[in-house]
Design a protein around this motif. Structure first.
Motif, PDB file in Angstrom:
ATOM      1  N   MET A 164       0.824  -1.204   0.000  1.00 24.69           N
ATOM      2  CA  MET A 164       0.000   0.000   0.000  1.00 24.69           C
ATOM      3  C   MET A 164       0.857   1.252   0.000  1.00 24.69           C
ATOM      4  SD  MET A 164      -2.310   1.396   3.096  1.00 24.69           S
ATOM      5  CE  MET A 164      -2.754   3.104   3.119  1.00 24.69           C
ATOM      6  N   THR A 165       0.499   2.250  -0.741  1.00 23.97           N
ATOM      7  CA  THR A 165       1.213   3.511  -0.752  1.00 23.97           C
ATOM      8  C   THR A 165       0.826   4.316   0.481  1.00 23.97           C
ATOM      9  OG1 THR A 165       1.205   3.546  -3.147  1.00 23.97           O
ATOM     10  CG2 THR A 165       1.630   5.628  -2.032  1.00 23.97           C
ATOM     11  N   GLY A 166       1.791   4.734   1.286  1.00 25.82           N
ATOM     12  CA  GLY A 166       1.500   5.613   2.414  1.00 25.82           C
ATOM     13  C   GLY A 166       1.538   4.903   3.735  1.00 25.82           C
ATOM     14  N   VAL A 167       0.581   4.007   4.000  1.00 23.65           N
ATOM     15  CA  VAL A 167       0.469   3.381   5.299  1.00 23.65           C
ATOM     16  C   VAL A 167       1.275   2.084   5.292  1.00 23.65           C
ATOM     17  CG1 VAL A 167      -1.117   2.510   7.038  1.00 23.65           C
ATOM     18  CG2 VAL A 167      -1.827   4.380   5.562  1.00 23.65           C
ATOM     19  N   ARG A 168       2.485   2.107   5.842  1.00 28.96           N
ATOM     20  CA  ARG A 168       3.340   0.925   5.832  1.00 28.96           C
ATOM     21  C   ARG A 168       3.662   0.429   7.230  1.00 28.96           C
ATOM     22  NH1 ARG A 168       5.810   4.114   1.737  1.00 28.96           N
ATOM     23  NH2 ARG A 168       5.477   3.290  -0.340  1.00 28.96           N
ATOM     24  N   SER A 169       3.695   1.320   8.218  1.00 28.83           N
ATOM     25  CA  SER A 169       4.178   0.939   9.532  1.00 28.83           C
ATOM     26  C   SER A 169       3.088   0.704  10.556  1.00 28.83           C
ATOM     27  CB  SER A 169       5.156   2.006  10.055  1.00 28.83           C
ATOM     28  OG  SER A 169       6.273   2.103   9.210  1.00 28.83           O
ATOM     29  N   LEU A 170       1.862   1.049  10.247  1.00 30.59           N
ATOM     30  CA  LEU A 170       0.789   0.793  11.202  1.00 30.59           C
ATOM     31  C   LEU A 170       0.626  -0.698  11.431  1.00 30.59           C
ATOM     32  CD1 LEU A 170      -2.057   3.217  10.062  1.00 30.59           C
ATOM     33  CD2 LEU A 170      -0.588   3.451  12.049  1.00 30.59           C
ATOM     34  N   GLU A 171       0.386  -1.075  12.685  1.00 29.83           N
ATOM     35  CA  GLU A 171       0.093  -2.471  12.970  1.00 29.83           C
ATOM     36  C   GLU A 171      -1.363  -2.785  12.659  1.00 29.83           C
ATOM     37  OE1 GLU A 171       0.136  -5.639  16.719  1.00 29.83           O
ATOM     38  OE2 GLU A 171       0.827  -3.588  16.983  1.00 29.83           O
ATOM     39  N   TRP A 172      -2.269  -1.885  13.071  1.00 29.09           N
ATOM     40  CA  TRP A 172      -3.697  -2.045  12.800  1.00 29.09           C
ATOM     41  C   TRP A 172      -4.265  -0.725  12.295  1.00 29.09           C
ATOM     42  CZ3 TRP A 172      -6.827  -6.333  13.148  1.00 29.09           C
ATOM     43  CH2 TRP A 172      -6.320  -7.449  13.847  1.00 29.09           C
ATOM     44  N   LEU A 173      -5.148  -0.801  11.302  1.00 26.08           N
ATOM     45  CA  LEU A 173      -5.971   0.327  10.873  1.00 26.08           C
ATOM     46  C   LEU A 173      -7.419  -0.097  11.048  1.00 26.08           C
ATOM     47  CD1 LEU A 173      -6.316   3.119   9.582  1.00 26.08           C
ATOM     48  CD2 LEU A 173      -6.214   2.012   7.332  1.00 26.08           C
ATOM     49  N   ILE A 174      -8.158   0.654  11.861  1.00 24.80           N
ATOM     50  CA  ILE A 174      -9.543   0.317  12.211  1.00 24.80           C
ATOM     51  C   ILE A 174     -10.430   1.466  11.753  1.00 24.80           C
ATOM     52  CG2 ILE A 174     -11.095  -0.361  14.088  1.00 24.80           C
ATOM     53  CD1 ILE A 174      -8.473  -0.812  15.769  1.00 24.80           C
ATOM     54  N   LEU A 175     -11.451   1.160  10.984  1.00 26.51           N
ATOM     55  CA  LEU A 175     -12.354   2.200  10.503  1.00 26.51           C
ATOM     56  C   LEU A 175     -13.789   1.917  10.926  1.00 26.51           C
ATOM     57  CD1 LEU A 175      -9.960   3.089   8.597  1.00 26.51           C
ATOM     58  CD2 LEU A 175     -11.765   3.781   7.017  1.00 26.51           C
ATOM     59  N   ARG A 227      -7.010  13.180  -0.867  1.00 29.04           N
ATOM     60  CA  ARG A 227      -6.810  13.687   0.496  1.00 29.04           C
ATOM     61  C   ARG A 227      -6.672  12.550   1.506  1.00 29.04           C
ATOM     62  NH1 ARG A 227     -12.213  14.009   2.845  1.00 29.04           N
ATOM     63  NH2 ARG A 227     -13.826  14.715   1.378  1.00 29.04           N
ATOM     64  N   LEU A 228      -7.322  11.415   1.250  1.00 29.54           N
ATOM     65  CA  LEU A 228      -7.172  10.282   2.158  1.00 29.54           C
ATOM     66  C   LEU A 228      -5.773   9.687   2.077  1.00 29.54           C
ATOM     67  CD1 LEU A 228     -10.626   8.504   1.795  1.00 29.54           C
ATOM     68  CD2 LEU A 228      -9.756   9.787   3.763  1.00 29.54           C
ATOM     69  N   ARG A 229      -5.192   9.636   0.877  1.00 32.35           N
ATOM     70  CA  ARG A 229      -3.808   9.157   0.768  1.00 32.35           C
ATOM     71  C   ARG A 229      -2.875  10.034   1.608  1.00 32.35           C
ATOM     72  NH1 ARG A 229      -3.076   5.300  -3.191  1.00 32.35           N
ATOM     73  NH2 ARG A 229      -4.666   5.225  -4.838  1.00 32.35           N
ATOM     74  N   SER A 230      -3.108  11.324   1.572  1.00 36.99           N
ATOM     75  CA  SER A 230      -2.305  12.252   2.375  1.00 36.99           C
ATOM     76  C   SER A 230      -2.478  11.976   3.863  1.00 36.99           C
ATOM     77  CB  SER A 230      -2.712  13.690   2.053  1.00 36.99           C
ATOM     78  OG  SER A 230      -2.161  14.609   2.975  1.00 36.99           O
ATOM     79  N   ALA A 231      -3.718  11.775   4.299  1.00 31.13           N
ATOM     80  CA  ALA A 231      -3.975  11.500   5.711  1.00 31.13           C
ATOM     81  C   ALA A 231      -3.312  10.210   6.159  1.00 31.13           C
ATOM     82  CB  ALA A 231      -5.485  11.434   5.960  1.00 31.13           C
ATOM     83  N   TYR A 232      -3.366   9.179   5.325  1.00 28.39           N
ATOM     84  CA  TYR A 232      -2.790   7.892   5.702  1.00 28.39           C
ATOM     85  C   TYR A 232      -1.264   7.921   5.688  1.00 28.39           C
ATOM     86  CZ  TYR A 232      -7.463   5.899   5.660  1.00 28.39           C
ATOM     87  OH  TYR A 232      -8.778   5.602   5.939  1.00 28.39           O
TER      88      TYR A 232
END
Length: 237
Positions: free
Chosen positions: A1-12, A152-157
């Motif tokens: 994934m572009t942007g979010v590489r180091s998060l262990e969990w992403l919860i939405l 804008r979401l890519r920027s946020a992530y």
């Protein structure tokens, strides 16, 4: 994934049922405009939405300690902030709530509050452009396309990755944000994400991705099992 590489969990999660959701659900055929007195950013939760937010909080509190959110980001819109605050009150260790305007709902411009019938009646040229371009790329005057939101979401992530390496981040936002997160995280195509979008995101449902093999992988999507009586609302927020 572009942007979010180091998060262990992403919860939405999508916010709880709002008063606008109730108005859209009650709309009859042929109605052109939904009667919502507040501006979109100020629409509050309904009483049912408040109960959904509390149930969401209990679901999060029931997760194993190493899966509970360590940080929480929310859209600045009232319905998302109310949802986050109610849910966080159920957690034993409450993370600090942060607001990020990039997580706001899609801007509809001149089409705000209009039903499909209203768009066809009042802006027939825009209805024709939508039919020609498709939902993903159509940008109404004064508004955004789904592709604009993705930017804008890519920027946020990307910022989540920098600010919360190895963290577990809960995002409280809107249905379009949840769907577009799949587009970004799972490297989906326009055609795939528009097919996924046909299934409405349940208010206060849970979607989660966990880092495996250097990238975020889906664990569950649009799960409402923690809600006593989940309501699938119309796509309008």
């Amino acid at each position: 994934m572009t942007g979010v590489r180091s998060l262990e969990w992403l919860i939405l999660t999508r916010h709880g049922e709002s008063t606008a959701n109730v108005a859209y659900a009650a709309a009859h055929d042929g109605l052109e405009e939904i009667d919502v007195p507040e501006r979109d950013a100020d629409v509050p939760l309904s009483p049912a939405g408040q109960k959904q937010a509390a149930a969401l909080g209990r679901r999060l509190a029931g997760l194993p300690p190493d899966e509970r959110p360590t940080a929480v980001l929310a859209s600045p819109y009232t319905r998302a902030l109310e949802t986050a605050r109610i849910a966080l009150a159920e957690l034993p260790d409450t993370p600090v709530l942060q607001i990020d305007e990039r997580l706001r709902d899609r801007e509809l411009g001149v089409l705000d509050r209009l039903t499909p019938a209203g768009v066809r009646a009042r802006f027939p040229a825009e209805a024709a452009r939508l039919a020609r371009l498709g939902k993903f790329y159509h940008r109404p005057p004064g508004g955004e396309s789904w592709a604009d939101m993705a930017l804008r979401l890519r920027s946020a992530y990307r910022d989540l990755d920098l600010d919360h390496p190895g963290g577990r981040v809960l995002v409280v936002a809107h249905d379009a944000v949840v769907v577009l997160t799949r587009y970004i995280v799972e490297n989906r195509t326009e055609q795939e994400i528009m097919e996924i979008e046909k299934t409405p995101i349940v208010n206060c449902s849970i979607s989660r991705w966990r880092r495996r093999g250097g990238r975020l992988a889906p664990v569950e999507y649009n799960d409402p099992s923690h809600l006593p009586d989940p309501l699938i609302m119309a796509e309008e927020d």
